[in-house]
Design a protein around this motif. Structure first.
Motif, short mmCIF file in Angstrom:
data_model
loop_
_atom_site.label_atom_id
_atom_site.label_comp_id
_atom_site.label_asym_id
_atom_site.label_seq_id
_atom_site.Cartn_x
_atom_site.Cartn_y
_atom_site.Cartn_z
N MET A 1 22.42 -7.86 14.44
CA MET A 1 20.99 -8.05 14.25
C MET A 1 20.63 -7.54 12.85
O MET A 1 21.01 -6.43 12.47
CB MET A 1 20.23 -7.28 15.32
CG MET A 1 18.74 -7.43 15.21
SD MET A 1 17.77 -6.55 16.47
CE MET A 1 18.40 -7.21 17.98
N SER A 2 19.87 -8.32 12.12
CA SER A 2 19.50 -7.95 10.75
C SER A 2 18.42 -6.86 10.77
O SER A 2 17.69 -6.70 11.75
CB SER A 2 19.00 -9.16 9.97
OG SER A 2 17.72 -9.55 10.44
N LYS A 3 18.31 -6.14 9.66
CA LYS A 3 17.30 -5.09 9.57
C LYS A 3 15.89 -5.66 9.61
O LYS A 3 14.98 -5.03 10.12
CB LYS A 3 17.52 -4.22 8.35
CG LYS A 3 17.35 -4.93 7.03
CD LYS A 3 17.60 -4.00 5.86
CE LYS A 3 17.44 -4.78 4.58
NZ LYS A 3 17.67 -3.97 3.41
N GLU A 4 15.72 -6.88 9.09
CA GLU A 4 14.41 -7.52 9.13
C GLU A 4 13.99 -7.84 10.56
O GLU A 4 12.84 -7.65 10.94
CB GLU A 4 14.40 -8.80 8.27
CG GLU A 4 14.51 -8.56 6.78
CD GLU A 4 15.94 -8.33 6.30
OE1 GLU A 4 16.89 -8.56 7.08
OE2 GLU A 4 16.11 -7.91 5.15
N THR A 5 14.94 -8.33 11.35
CA THR A 5 14.66 -8.65 12.75
C THR A 5 14.34 -7.38 13.52
O THR A 5 13.39 -7.34 14.31
CB THR A 5 15.87 -9.36 13.40
OG1 THR A 5 16.16 -10.52 12.64
CG2 THR A 5 15.57 -9.75 14.83
N LEU A 6 15.12 -6.35 13.29
CA LEU A 6 14.89 -5.08 13.97
C LEU A 6 13.53 -4.51 13.59
O LEU A 6 12.79 -3.99 14.43
CB LEU A 6 16.00 -4.09 13.62
CG LEU A 6 16.03 -2.80 14.41
CD1 LEU A 6 16.16 -3.07 15.90
CD2 LEU A 6 17.19 -1.93 13.94
#
Length: 101
Positions: A1-6
């Protein structure tokens, strides 16, 4: 999971936190404003990050004037939370002292 999604997904638990905090009616008003101010920090940080990437080709943390401007809202949020709870403690202490006299 990308940091943007998180980052985007973390907004939902925080909104639930604000909803419960507001509904309780027990949070000092200034502290509650501080917790809501954190949303302004998020709202400022996202466009600042996009601007840093487009205009400078770098991440927000590396563009000091943009990063500092965005972090100002985080600092303001923290100050309001602390001052709100500080005032609540002072009020509680004063009311306890006046009852014991």
């Amino acid at each position: 999971m990308s940091k943007e999604t998180l980052f985007a997904l973390s907004l939902f638990p925080y909104l639930a936190f604000l909803w419960f905090l507001t509904r309780s009616g027990k949070t000092p008003k200034l502290a509650l404003i501080g917790f809501y101010m954190l949303l302004i920090f998020v709202a400022v940080t996202i466009p600042a990050g996009i601007y840093a990437k487009v205009a400078y080709g770098d991440q927000l943390a590396n563009i000091d004037w943009l990063h500092g401007g965005a972090e100002f809202f985080l600092t303001l949020s923290n100050i309001l939370v602390v001052l709100g709870f500080r005032q609540a403690i002072i009020d509680k202490t004063q009311s306890s002292n006046s009852k014991s006299v």
